[in-house]
Design a protein around this motif. Structure first.
Motif, PDB file in Angstrom:
ATOM      1  N   ALA A 114       0.835  -1.209   0.000  1.00 42.23           N
ATOM      2  CA  ALA A 114       0.000   0.000   0.000  1.00 42.23           C
ATOM      3  C   ALA A 114       0.866   1.254   0.000  1.00 42.23           C
ATOM      4  O   ALA A 114       0.540   2.247  -0.671  1.00 42.23           O
ATOM      5  CB  ALA A 114      -0.943  -0.014   1.199  1.00 42.23           C
ATOM      6  N   GLN A 115       1.974   1.230   0.724  1.00 42.89           N
ATOM      7  CA  GLN A 115       2.883   2.375   0.773  1.00 42.89           C
ATOM      8  C   GLN A 115       3.483   2.642  -0.612  1.00 42.89           C
ATOM      9  O   GLN A 115       3.555   3.799  -1.052  1.00 42.89           O
ATOM     10  CB  GLN A 115       3.990   2.132   1.792  1.00 42.89           C
ATOM     11  CG  GLN A 115       4.919   3.297   1.967  1.00 42.89           C
ATOM     12  CD  GLN A 115       6.011   3.024   3.004  1.00 42.89           C
ATOM     13  OE1 GLN A 115       6.234   1.886   3.406  1.00 42.89           O
ATOM     14  NE2 GLN A 115       6.673   4.080   3.433  1.00 42.89           N
ATOM     15  N   VAL A 116       3.898   1.599  -1.298  1.00 43.74           N
ATOM     16  CA  VAL A 116       4.466   1.763  -2.641  1.00 43.74           C
ATOM     17  C   VAL A 116       3.404   2.289  -3.598  1.00 43.74           C
ATOM     18  O   VAL A 116       3.671   3.179  -4.419  1.00 43.74           O
ATOM     19  CB  VAL A 116       5.070   0.434  -3.150  1.00 43.74           C
ATOM     20  CG1 VAL A 116       5.471   0.541  -4.610  1.00 43.74           C
ATOM     21  CG2 VAL A 116       6.257   0.028  -2.298  1.00 43.74           C
ATOM     22  N   VAL A 117       2.179   1.770  -3.495  1.00 47.42           N
ATOM     23  CA  VAL A 117       1.089   2.228  -4.363  1.00 47.42           C
ATOM     24  C   VAL A 117       0.837   3.719  -4.144  1.00 47.42           C
ATOM     25  O   VAL A 117       0.671   4.481  -5.104  1.00 47.42           O
ATOM     26  CB  VAL A 117      -0.187   1.392  -4.123  1.00 47.42           C
ATOM     27  CG1 VAL A 117      -1.397   2.030  -4.805  1.00 47.42           C
ATOM     28  CG2 VAL A 117       0.018  -0.033  -4.624  1.00 47.42           C
ATOM     29  N   GLU A 118       0.829   4.159  -2.908  1.00 42.85           N
ATOM     30  CA  GLU A 118       0.607   5.579  -2.615  1.00 42.85           C
ATOM     31  C   GLU A 118       1.738   6.441  -3.173  1.00 42.85           C
ATOM     32  O   GLU A 118       1.502   7.537  -3.680  1.00 42.85           O
ATOM     33  CB  GLU A 118       0.442   5.806  -1.113  1.00 42.85           C
ATOM     34  CG  GLU A 118      -0.905   5.364  -0.588  1.00 42.85           C
ATOM     35  CD  GLU A 118      -2.078   5.964  -1.349  1.00 42.85           C
ATOM     36  OE1 GLU A 118      -2.105   7.200  -1.551  1.00 42.85           O
ATOM     37  OE2 GLU A 118      -2.972   5.204  -1.767  1.00 42.85           O
ATOM     38  N   ARG A 121       1.118   6.754  -6.861  1.00 45.39           N
ATOM     39  CA  ARG A 121       0.026   7.698  -7.127  1.00 45.39           C
ATOM     40  C   ARG A 121       0.501   9.135  -6.958  1.00 45.39           C
ATOM     41  O   ARG A 121      -0.034  10.036  -7.602  1.00 45.39           O
ATOM     42  CB  ARG A 121      -1.156   7.419  -6.196  1.00 45.39           C
ATOM     43  CG  ARG A 121      -1.917   6.193  -6.596  1.00 45.39           C
ATOM     44  CD  ARG A 121      -3.206   6.041  -5.832  1.00 45.39           C
ATOM     45  NE  ARG A 121      -3.967   4.943  -6.371  1.00 45.39           N
ATOM     46  CZ  ARG A 121      -4.578   4.023  -5.655  1.00 45.39           C
ATOM     47  NH1 ARG A 121      -4.535   4.081  -4.321  1.00 45.39           N
ATOM     48  NH2 ARG A 121      -5.230   3.055  -6.220  1.00 45.39           N
ATOM     49  N   GLY A 122       1.519   9.334  -6.131  1.00 44.74           N
ATOM     50  CA  GLY A 122       2.078  10.670  -5.944  1.00 44.74           C
ATOM     51  C   GLY A 122       3.130  11.030  -6.978  1.00 44.74           C
ATOM     52  O   GLY A 122       3.772  12.066  -6.891  1.00 44.74           O
ATOM     53  N   GLY A 123       3.334  10.159  -7.946  1.00 48.36           N
ATOM     54  CA  GLY A 123       4.288  10.451  -9.012  1.00 48.36           C
ATOM     55  C   GLY A 123       5.660   9.873  -8.810  1.00 48.36           C
ATOM     56  O   GLY A 123       6.529  10.021  -9.649  1.00 48.36           O
ATOM     57  N   GLN A 124       5.895   9.192  -7.680  1.00 43.35           N
ATOM     58  CA  GLN A 124       7.193   8.559  -7.439  1.00 43.35           C
ATOM     59  C   GLN A 124       7.091   7.105  -7.893  1.00 43.35           C
ATOM     60  O   GLN A 124       6.257   6.366  -7.394  1.00 43.35           O
ATOM     61  CB  GLN A 124       7.549   8.614  -5.963  1.00 43.35           C
ATOM     62  CG  GLN A 124       7.632  10.018  -5.418  1.00 43.35           C
ATOM     63  CD  GLN A 124       7.753  10.022  -3.895  1.00 43.35           C
ATOM     64  OE1 GLN A 124       7.628   9.003  -3.248  1.00 43.35           O
ATOM     65  NE2 GLN A 124       8.019  11.189  -3.342  1.00 43.35           N
ATOM     66  N   HIS A 125       7.916   6.728  -8.843  1.00 47.07           N
ATOM     67  CA  HIS A 125       7.819   5.378  -9.396  1.00 47.07           C
ATOM     68  C   HIS A 125       8.974   4.510  -8.929  1.00 47.07           C
ATOM     69  O   HIS A 125       9.809   4.093  -9.718  1.00 47.07           O
ATOM     70  CB  HIS A 125       7.726   5.433 -10.925  1.00 47.07           C
ATOM     71  CG  HIS A 125       6.455   6.058 -11.373  1.00 47.07           C
ATOM     72  ND1 HIS A 125       5.271   5.376 -11.409  1.00 47.07           N
ATOM     73  CD2 HIS A 125       6.166   7.326 -11.738  1.00 47.07           C
ATOM     74  CE1 HIS A 125       4.306   6.176 -11.817  1.00 47.07           C
ATOM     75  NE2 HIS A 125       4.825   7.376 -12.017  1.00 47.07           N
ATOM     76  N   GLY A 126       8.988   4.218  -7.659  1.00 46.42           N
ATOM     77  CA  GLY A 126       9.988   3.316  -7.098  1.00 46.42           C
ATOM     78  C   GLY A 126       9.433   1.903  -7.094  1.00 46.42           C
ATOM     79  O   GLY A 126       8.532   1.563  -7.828  1.00 46.42           O
ATOM     80  N   GLY A 127       9.947   1.105  -6.220  1.00 47.43           N
ATOM     81  CA  GLY A 127       9.476  -0.266  -6.101  1.00 47.43           C
ATOM     82  C   GLY A 127       9.569  -0.708  -4.667  1.00 47.43           C
ATOM     83  O   GLY A 127       9.864   0.078  -3.776  1.00 47.43           O
ATOM     84  N   VAL A 128       9.292  -1.977  -4.466  1.00 50.09           N
ATOM     85  CA  VAL A 128       9.331  -2.538  -3.110  1.00 50.09           C
ATOM     86  C   VAL A 128      10.761  -2.886  -2.772  1.00 50.09           C
ATOM     87  O   VAL A 128      11.518  -3.333  -3.557  1.00 50.09           O
ATOM     88  CB  VAL A 128       8.454  -3.796  -3.009  1.00 50.09           C
ATOM     89  CG1 VAL A 128       8.378  -4.250  -1.580  1.00 50.09           C
ATOM     90  CG2 VAL A 128       7.077  -3.529  -3.554  1.00 50.09           C
TER      91      VAL A 128
END
Length: 128
Positions: A114-118, A121-128
């Protein structure tokens, strides 16, 4: 009072002659004018040279030079999919189920995902 008739139907899956398996690094899309969902899947690849010049000596390639484009990477769109609203909802349910299974296999918590998904959605495209 009538009884409901029960029936089992078997559906066979086949692959068309144009079937292809494509790698996706991401997607782009949105709603169409008819409120269908359009998704274009892309793969990120290194940019190819715009052209190559070969220097020939004695009927053999003596040297090769190329002209590279200004950009280093290309997002090559490989597959586009359009689906209606109900199919998009069905896809969402199916995808969430598959992601939850992978999350479990990776030993991740629902909170971590959920943290990664948020972040995404905020424009940061990182990963787990």
């Amino acid at each position: 009072m009538t009884e409901a008739a029960e029936e089992n139907i078997r559906i066979k899956y086949t692959r068309s002659s144009g079937y292809t398996l494509a790698h996706a690094d991401g997607m782009w899309g949105g709603a169409t004018a008819q409120n269908d969902l359009h998704i274009a899947f892309f793969a990120e690849v290194a940019a190819l040279p715009e052209f190559v010049d070969l220097h020939i000596e004695n009927k053999q390639i003596a040297a090769e030079s190329n002209v590279m484009p200004e950009h280093k990477f290309v997002r090559e769109t490989q597959v586009g999919v359009i689906m209606d609203f109900n199919t998009a909802l069905s896809f969402l349910v199916w995808l969430e189920d598959k992601i939850d299974g992978i999350r479990t296999n990776l030993g991740l918590t629902k909170e971590q995902v959920a943290q990664v998904v948020e972040q995404m959605r905020g424009g940061q495209h990182g990963g787990v």
